[in-house]
Design a protein around this motif. Sequence first.
Motif, PDB file in Angstrom:
ATOM      1  N   ASP A 184      -5.086 -28.971  45.519  1.00 53.53           N
ATOM      2  CA  ASP A 184      -5.096 -30.073  44.564  1.00 53.53           C
ATOM      3  C   ASP A 184      -6.405 -30.072  43.792  1.00 53.53           C
ATOM      4  O   ASP A 184      -7.366 -29.395  44.158  1.00 53.53           O
ATOM      5  N   LEU A 185      -6.441 -30.860  42.736  1.00 54.28           N
ATOM      6  CA  LEU A 185      -7.645 -30.986  41.914  1.00 54.28           C
ATOM      7  C   LEU A 185      -8.809 -31.538  42.727  1.00 54.28           C
ATOM      8  O   LEU A 185      -8.616 -32.386  43.603  1.00 54.28           O
ATOM      9  N   ILE A 186      -9.995 -31.076  42.414  1.00 58.00           N
ATOM     10  CA  ILE A 186     -11.199 -31.647  43.006  1.00 58.00           C
ATOM     11  C   ILE A 186     -11.449 -32.962  42.273  1.00 58.00           C
ATOM     12  O   ILE A 186     -11.677 -32.980  41.063  1.00 58.00           O
ATOM     13  N   LEU A 229     -23.037 -30.329  49.525  1.00 57.13           N
ATOM     14  CA  LEU A 229     -22.185 -30.843  48.462  1.00 57.13           C
ATOM     15  C   LEU A 229     -20.894 -31.320  49.121  1.00 57.13           C
ATOM     16  O   LEU A 229     -20.224 -30.546  49.807  1.00 57.13           O
ATOM     17  N   ILE A 230     -20.569 -32.589  48.939  1.00 59.69           N
ATOM     18  CA  ILE A 230     -19.365 -33.161  49.522  1.00 59.69           C
ATOM     19  C   ILE A 230     -18.303 -33.230  48.423  1.00 59.69           C
ATOM     20  O   ILE A 230     -18.583 -33.721  47.324  1.00 59.69           O
ATOM     21  N   LEU A 231     -17.100 -32.736  48.726  1.00 62.41           N
ATOM     22  CA  LEU A 231     -15.992 -32.730  47.770  1.00 62.41           C
ATOM     23  C   LEU A 231     -14.829 -33.528  48.330  1.00 62.41           C
ATOM     24  O   LEU A 231     -14.492 -33.399  49.505  1.00 62.41           O
ATOM     25  N   ARG A 232     -14.197 -34.296  47.458  1.00 62.11           N
ATOM     26  CA  ARG A 232     -12.926 -34.935  47.808  1.00 62.11           C
ATOM     27  C   ARG A 232     -11.868 -34.330  46.920  1.00 62.11           C
ATOM     28  O   ARG A 232     -11.998 -34.285  45.699  1.00 62.11           O
ATOM     29  N   VAL A 292     -11.454 -34.094  52.556  1.00 66.21           N
ATOM     30  CA  VAL A 292     -12.887 -34.146  52.251  1.00 66.21           C
ATOM     31  C   VAL A 292     -13.549 -32.946  52.917  1.00 66.21           C
ATOM     32  O   VAL A 292     -13.309 -32.671  54.100  1.00 66.21           O
ATOM     33  N   PHE A 293     -14.383 -32.241  52.135  1.00 68.68           N
ATOM     34  CA  PHE A 293     -15.028 -31.007  52.589  1.00 68.68           C
ATOM     35  C   PHE A 293     -16.512 -31.049  52.243  1.00 68.68           C
ATOM     36  O   PHE A 293     -16.894 -31.679  51.260  1.00 68.68           O
ATOM     37  N   ASP A 324     -11.954 -42.278  48.234  1.00 69.60           N
ATOM     38  CA  ASP A 324     -13.248 -42.475  47.596  1.00 69.60           C
ATOM     39  C   ASP A 324     -14.369 -42.079  48.544  1.00 69.60           C
ATOM     40  O   ASP A 324     -14.211 -42.139  49.770  1.00 69.60           O
ATOM     41  N   LEU A 325     -15.486 -41.671  47.953  1.00 65.84           N
ATOM     42  CA  LEU A 325     -16.694 -41.318  48.695  1.00 65.84           C
ATOM     43  C   LEU A 325     -17.855 -42.090  48.097  1.00 65.84           C
ATOM     44  O   LEU A 325     -17.921 -42.275  46.879  1.00 65.84           O
ATOM     45  N   TYR A 326     -18.770 -42.533  48.959  1.00 63.78           N
ATOM     46  CA  TYR A 326     -19.983 -43.197  48.505  1.00 63.78           C
ATOM     47  C   TYR A 326     -21.167 -42.655  49.299  1.00 63.78           C
ATOM     48  O   TYR A 326     -21.068 -42.485  50.515  1.00 63.78           O
TER      49      TYR A 326
END
Length: 127
Positions: free
Chosen positions: A22-24, A34-37, A50-51, A77-79
């Motif tokens: 899926d899209l980042i 670097l945290i990616l959702r 989440v990676f 969501d990430l914060y």
Amino acid sequence: MVYQIQDYTVVFANGHRHKFHDLISQTVEFNDALILRVGADSLHRTNQNVFAFDYQGNLLWQIPVRHHFNEHSPYVDLYRAGEMIDAYNWDGQILTLHPRSGIVVSEGFVSVGHSPSRRHRSPKSYM
């Protein structure tokens, strides 16, 4: 350029690439991670979307398996919470993780009507 997002792919300066189903959807930067959702719209439904990578493109961790009300409840969501990362799940669960190791420091649930910065944590706490 330390990294570049190209739809489904993250490309690091040294040429390492990681492609997802899926899209980042979101990135959060730390000094050493670097945290990616990743979105959860494809047929590859998961709640492990989440990676974390180092800036050489090495996978550090993937968010751990948690049992949710909805089996395929993705993180939405990430914060950045100081030196930690908060990951918010579709079911209202919050995980606070160390950005480099992925260790879960605490977990809780969002209270209805409160903003993410005013959340209530469960008594579960780690470390």
